[in-house]
Design an enzyme around this catalytic site. Structure first.
Site, PDB file in Angstrom:
ATOM      1  N   GLY A 147       1.113  11.095  -2.368  1.00  0.00           N
ATOM      2  CA  GLY A 147      -0.255  10.767  -2.769  1.00  0.00           C
ATOM      3  C   GLY A 147      -0.355  10.153  -4.148  1.00  0.00           C
ATOM      4  O   GLY A 147      -1.390   9.591  -4.515  1.00  0.00           O
ATOM      5  N   ASN A 148       0.720  10.250  -4.949  1.00  0.00           N
ATOM      6  CA  ASN A 148       0.747   9.599  -6.265  1.00  0.00           C
ATOM      7  C   ASN A 148       0.871   8.088  -6.148  1.00  0.00           C
ATOM      8  O   ASN A 148       0.664   7.370  -7.128  1.00  0.00           O
ATOM      9  CB  ASN A 148       1.926  10.101  -7.101  1.00  0.00           C
ATOM     10  CG  ASN A 148       1.686  11.456  -7.719  1.00  0.00           C
ATOM     11  OD1 ASN A 148       2.314  12.429  -7.339  1.00  0.00           O
ATOM     12  ND2 ASN A 148       0.761  11.529  -8.664  1.00  0.00           N
ATOM     13  N   SER A 149       1.239   7.594  -4.977  1.00  0.00           N
ATOM     14  CA  SER A 149       1.433   6.160  -4.795  1.00  0.00           C
ATOM     15  C   SER A 149       0.174   5.407  -5.202  1.00  0.00           C
ATOM     16  O   SER A 149      -0.927   5.730  -4.761  1.00  0.00           O
ATOM     17  CB  SER A 149       1.772   5.846  -3.340  1.00  0.00           C
ATOM     18  OG  SER A 149       3.070   6.275  -3.034  1.00  0.00           O
TER      19      SER A 149
ATOM     20  N   LEU B 135       0.726 -21.676   7.395  1.00  0.00           N
ATOM     21  CA  LEU B 135       1.942 -22.061   8.103  1.00  0.00           C
ATOM     22  C   LEU B 135       1.744 -22.044   9.608  1.00  0.00           C
ATOM     23  O   LEU B 135       2.243 -22.909  10.319  1.00  0.00           O
ATOM     24  CB  LEU B 135       3.081 -21.123   7.699  1.00  0.00           C
ATOM     25  CG  LEU B 135       4.457 -21.353   8.325  1.00  0.00           C
ATOM     26  CD1 LEU B 135       4.949 -22.762   8.013  1.00  0.00           C
ATOM     27  CD2 LEU B 135       5.458 -20.317   7.813  1.00  0.00           C
ATOM     28  N   GLY B 136       1.015 -21.035  10.109  1.00  0.00           N
ATOM     29  CA  GLY B 136       0.686 -21.001  11.534  1.00  0.00           C
ATOM     30  C   GLY B 136       1.644 -20.232  12.402  1.00  0.00           C
ATOM     31  O   GLY B 136       1.881 -20.601  13.563  1.00  0.00           O
ATOM     32  N   ILE B 137       2.218 -19.140  11.878  1.00  0.00           N
ATOM     33  CA  ILE B 137       3.105 -18.305  12.690  1.00  0.00           C
ATOM     34  C   ILE B 137       2.733 -16.842  12.488  1.00  0.00           C
ATOM     35  O   ILE B 137       2.057 -16.482  11.514  1.00  0.00           O
ATOM     36  CB  ILE B 137       4.591 -18.498  12.318  1.00  0.00           C
ATOM     37  CG1 ILE B 137       4.834 -18.078  10.854  1.00  0.00           C
ATOM     38  CG2 ILE B 137       5.033 -19.928  12.570  1.00  0.00           C
ATOM     39  CD1 ILE B 137       6.289 -18.072  10.448  1.00  0.00           C
TER      40      ILE B 137
ATOM     41  N   HIS C 164       1.182  -0.292   0.509  1.00  0.00           N
ATOM     42  CA  HIS C 164       1.372   0.665   1.595  1.00  0.00           C
ATOM     43  C   HIS C 164       0.268   1.727   1.647  1.00  0.00           C
ATOM     44  O   HIS C 164       0.095   2.395   2.666  1.00  0.00           O
ATOM     45  CB  HIS C 164       2.761   1.318   1.523  1.00  0.00           C
ATOM     46  CG  HIS C 164       2.906   2.385   0.484  1.00  0.00           C
ATOM     47  ND1 HIS C 164       3.479   2.168  -0.747  1.00  0.00           N
ATOM     48  CD2 HIS C 164       2.568   3.698   0.491  1.00  0.00           C
ATOM     49  CE1 HIS C 164       3.490   3.286  -1.437  1.00  0.00           C
ATOM     50  NE2 HIS C 164       2.932   4.234  -0.703  1.00  0.00           N
TER      51      HIS C 164
ATOM     52  N   ASP D  75       4.762  -4.489  -3.174  1.00  0.00           N
ATOM     53  CA  ASP D  75       4.000  -3.297  -2.809  1.00  0.00           C
ATOM     54  C   ASP D  75       2.753  -3.154  -3.674  1.00  0.00           C
ATOM     55  O   ASP D  75       2.421  -2.064  -4.135  1.00  0.00           O
ATOM     56  CB  ASP D  75       4.874  -2.034  -2.907  1.00  0.00           C
ATOM     57  CG  ASP D  75       4.244  -0.839  -2.198  1.00  0.00           C
ATOM     58  OD1 ASP D  75       3.405  -1.061  -1.305  1.00  0.00           O
ATOM     59  OD2 ASP D  75       4.572   0.314  -2.561  1.00  0.00           O
TER      60      ASP D  75
END
Length: 415
Positions: A266-268, A322-324, A156, A193
């Site tokens: 911001g620690n993420s 897969l194509g989607i 993220h 994540d």
């Protein structure tokens, strides 16, 4: 309060002179002076009182030391500090060698690991309502994984740059906020994540990995990151492990480490470290509400290593196709609200793709893929990433109130 108030009261001091001398009456009522009373073990009352006071002082000091996380320190020659903790969970000593003298475990870990945590800024160009281009930026943290420039962060943190066609990612090292390294995306795992990015740099200071399977509740931990963005890059907080194997979303099976160490947005992507200065987790999220204030979460280091090693090893390989395309609007909560099962909603199907050849249509909901329940659309990309080109996999789709089993033979992204 920053200032202390001293309340001085002026009382009256009464001074007494010694009483006049007299000769005591040694009559029949005289009681000779007694020796100080002793306890059953022969210790005088005064000695017992002094011992109790000393014990209380020593106990209080020990408690303060434990709360502050201050362990046994041995300063050795030169400018190196050796910090030793006696009697851990496995009765082993913990030693950290740093480049300067340190007064606490938190300081020693910060000295050892600060250069292993970087700041990350993403910049994307978006078209405004009036047609003009605007730049949007986001900031977070990352952890140096290898000397050659591989860096781990949260998906993220860089997700906006991944999903935008005109974007860039910059990495800032140490306390240098004026010079940055351009980064490229190696790969990512959305449901965990996690993401790996790469910068063109050498001789970086990679973090030392710890074993997140051997953590204990109550264990002392330190975090390093940029809680308020790059302005606060390299910030250090400390606390304990509050819980293990925590699940913070009903749509995810990922088990997280819970800590009371302060973690802000911001620690993420930053580091959760043990008292040895080893990485035990990547800070990922924080529940911010009145009910859950102070609860931080991190992805366990063993899961981080497994997923990121796979991302790096497959960086140049062709991946299963897969194509989607999947609609991100229909989360598990939205689907449940409308009475549909959890899954990934197909928004488009590429002509001639494996999905098209298997009869998948726009509006179908993929509820299971290769034996894995698709609890959220992000899960599909991860299970697809684990497949190889030419694999034939079973899929379950939901259409018009019914579920249908389908088999699809995947092709390669390079074909």
């Amino acid at each position: 309060m920053n200032d202390f108030e001293n309340n001085n009261q002026n009382g009256t001091n009464n001074f007494y002179s010694a009483p006049p001398t007299y000769t005591p009456n040694f009559g029949s009522g005289y009681i000779p002076p007694q020796k100080p009373k002793k306890d059953k073990k022969g210790h005088s009352t005064a000695v017992v009182i002094i011992a109790c006071v000393l014990a209380a002082v020593i106990g209080a000091a020990s408690g303060i030391v434990a709360l502050l996380g201050v362990y046994n320190f041995n300063i050795i020659s030169g400018d190196t500090t050796t910090i030793t903790q006696q009697g851990g969970a496995d009765n082993s000593n913990i030693t950290i060698n740093v480049d300067e003298d340190a007064a606490s475990i938190a300081e020693a870990v910060a000295l050892k690991c600060s250069d292993s945590v970087v700041g990350i800024r993403t910049t994307t160009s978006v078209t405004s309502f009036f047609g003009g281009a605007q730049e949007q930026s986001g900031e977070g943290s990352g952890v140096v994984y290898t000397k050659g420039g591989y860096i781990i962060t949260n998906y993220h943190v860089i997700g906006g740059a991944v999903e935008a066609s005109n974007s860039k990612i910059d990495v800032f090292i140490g306390d240098n906020k004026s010079t940055s390294y351009p980064a490229t995306v190696v790969g990512y795992n959305i449901s965990y994540d996690l993401a790996v990015i790469k910068i063109d740099a050498k001789n970086l200071n990679p973090v030392t990995l710890g074993n997140s399977d051997k953590l204990n509740v109550g264990q002392y931990v330190i975090t390093i990151g940029a809680p308020g963005g790059l302005e606060f890059m390299g910030s250090v907080t400390y606390g304990i492990i509050s819980g293990l194997d925590r699940t913070v979303s009903t749509d995810s099976q990922l088990k997280l480490i819970q800590t009371d160490a302060a973690i802000n947005p911001g620690n993420s992507g930053g580091a959760l470290l043990n008292a040895k200065g080893e990485l035990i987790g990547i800070n990922s999220s924080k529940i911010v509400s009145e009910e859950f204030e102070g609860m931080g979460f991190a992805i366990p280091a063993n899961a981080v290593k497994e997923k990121c090693d796979k991302i790096i090893s497959r960086k140049s390989d062709s991946q299963a196709y897969l194509g989607i395309s999947i609609s991100k609007t229909y989360t598990a909560e939205v689907l449940a609200f409308y009475g549909y099962p959890s899954g990934a909603v197909v928004s488009s199907v590429a002509d001639g793709s494996p999905a098209a050849n298997a009869g998948i249509e726009r509006g179908d909901i993929i509820t299971e893929f290769n034996g894995t329940k698709i609890t959220e659309y992000t899960v599909l990309s991860d299970v697809l990433y684990d497949c190889e080109p030419n694999d034939t996999v079973p899929i379950t789709i939901y259409r018009n109130g019914k579920e249908y089993p389908v088999e699809i033979t995947l092709t390669s992204t390079g074909s």
